[in-house]
Design a protein around this motif. Structure first.
Motif, short mmCIF file in Angstrom:
data_model
loop_
_atom_site.label_atom_id
_atom_site.label_comp_id
_atom_site.label_asym_id
_atom_site.label_seq_id
_atom_site.Cartn_x
_atom_site.Cartn_y
_atom_site.Cartn_z
N GLN A 116 10.09 73.19 90.21
CA GLN A 116 10.72 73.96 91.28
C GLN A 116 11.18 75.30 90.71
O GLN A 116 11.68 75.35 89.58
CB GLN A 116 11.93 73.21 91.84
CG GLN A 116 11.58 71.96 92.60
CD GLN A 116 10.92 72.27 93.93
OE1 GLN A 116 11.18 73.29 94.57
NE2 GLN A 116 10.06 71.38 94.37
N VAL A 117 11.00 76.38 91.47
CA VAL A 117 11.45 77.70 91.04
C VAL A 117 12.24 78.36 92.16
O VAL A 117 12.01 78.08 93.34
CB VAL A 117 10.27 78.62 90.63
CG1 VAL A 117 9.57 78.09 89.40
CG2 VAL A 117 9.27 78.80 91.75
N GLU A 118 13.17 79.18 91.78
CA GLU A 118 13.95 79.96 92.73
C GLU A 118 13.24 81.29 93.00
O GLU A 118 12.47 81.75 92.16
CB GLU A 118 15.35 80.24 92.16
CG GLU A 118 16.18 78.99 91.94
CD GLU A 118 16.46 78.24 93.22
OE1 GLU A 118 16.73 78.88 94.25
OE2 GLU A 118 16.39 76.99 93.20
N ALA A 119 13.54 81.90 94.11
CA ALA A 119 13.00 83.23 94.42
C ALA A 119 13.46 84.18 93.33
O ALA A 119 14.60 84.12 92.87
CB ALA A 119 13.48 83.71 95.78
N SER A 120 12.60 85.04 92.89
CA SER A 120 12.78 86.06 91.87
C SER A 120 12.90 85.50 90.45
O SER A 120 13.16 86.26 89.51
CB SER A 120 13.96 86.99 92.19
OG SER A 120 15.19 86.33 91.96
N ALA A 121 12.66 84.21 90.24
CA ALA A 121 12.64 83.64 88.89
C ALA A 121 11.40 84.15 88.16
O ALA A 121 10.33 84.29 88.75
CB ALA A 121 12.61 82.11 88.96
N SER A 134 7.44 91.46 83.61
CA SER A 134 7.77 90.16 84.18
C SER A 134 7.11 90.01 85.55
O SER A 134 7.07 90.95 86.33
CB SER A 134 9.28 90.02 84.37
OG SER A 134 9.92 90.07 83.13
N VAL A 135 6.60 88.82 85.80
CA VAL A 135 6.05 88.49 87.11
C VAL A 135 6.99 87.46 87.72
O VAL A 135 7.19 86.38 87.16
CB VAL A 135 4.62 87.94 87.01
CG1 VAL A 135 4.09 87.56 88.39
CG2 VAL A 135 3.71 88.96 86.34
N ALA A 136 7.61 87.82 88.84
CA ALA A 136 8.64 86.99 89.45
C ALA A 136 8.08 86.24 90.67
O ALA A 136 7.14 86.69 91.32
CB ALA A 136 9.82 87.85 89.88
N ALA A 137 8.72 85.12 90.96
CA ALA A 137 8.37 84.34 92.15
C ALA A 137 8.83 85.10 93.38
O ALA A 137 9.98 85.51 93.46
CB ALA A 137 9.05 82.97 92.09
N PRO A 138 7.95 85.31 94.36
CA PRO A 138 8.35 86.03 95.57
C PRO A 138 9.21 85.18 96.50
O PRO A 138 9.89 85.70 97.37
CB PRO A 138 7.02 86.38 96.23
CG PRO A 138 6.07 85.35 95.73
CD PRO A 138 6.53 84.98 94.35
#
Length: 172
Positions: A116-121, A134-138
């Protein structure tokens, strides 16, 4: 003249959006930038030398002779946009470079499949010219799949991972 990260990003964006430009090679002082769209033929000529005070110039390659065989584009391991399941989000490379799953060689990966990932992680890094991006989760969700191996070269807009945002909604 120094070539900054923002300059490189802008040059790569110009190459990406230019219809009649497949590659560019330029040299600014000691910095050499060579960029090619997938399937573009390599040139045997060195990049043009720019004086330190000149603005970067983009040089188009000469057209290949009609009888010359064209190199086949390298196979990309990521699925096409149509292969991404409907409700899932494709995490794409913001630029061509090297894909890294870890913040340092001796550190664990940012994420694993099923996590599980949070937004912007931060999900991964893409390195170009010794600059790590860095590539972040949208959005929040679950990492459905990681499509690129650590240390592999990636193309601009290549799919790196697929995140399932519905998994975040179900967990909430």
């Amino acid at each position: 003249m120094n070539l900054h990260h923002a300059d490189v990003r802008r040059i790569l964006e110009l190459l990406d959006t230019a219809e009649h430009l497949d590659s560019l090679d330029l040299r600014i002082g000691d910095v050499v930038l060579q960029a090619r769209k997938p399937g573009a033929a390599l040139l045997s000529t060195p990049p043009a030398e720019l004086p330190a005070t000149a603005a970067p110039a983009v040089r188009t390659p000469p057209p290949a002779p009609a009888s010359a065989p064209t190199a086949a584009p390298a196979a990309v391991s990521s699925p096409a946009a149509s292969e991404v399941p409907e409700r899932m989000i494709a995490i794409r490379a913001p630029m061509p470079g090297m894909f890294y799953r870890t913040p340092a060689p001796d550190q664990p990966p940012f994420v694993e499949e099923g996590q599980q990932v949070e937004a912007s992680a931060t999900l991964c890094l893409v390195e170009v010219m010794k600059m790590f991006n860095s590539v972040a989760a949208p959005a929040a969700g679950r990492v459905h799949s990681i499509l690129v191996e650590h240390g592999q070269s990636v193309e601009h807009h290549q799919i790196l991972m697929i995140v399932d945002p519905a998994e975040a909604e179900a967990a909430a």
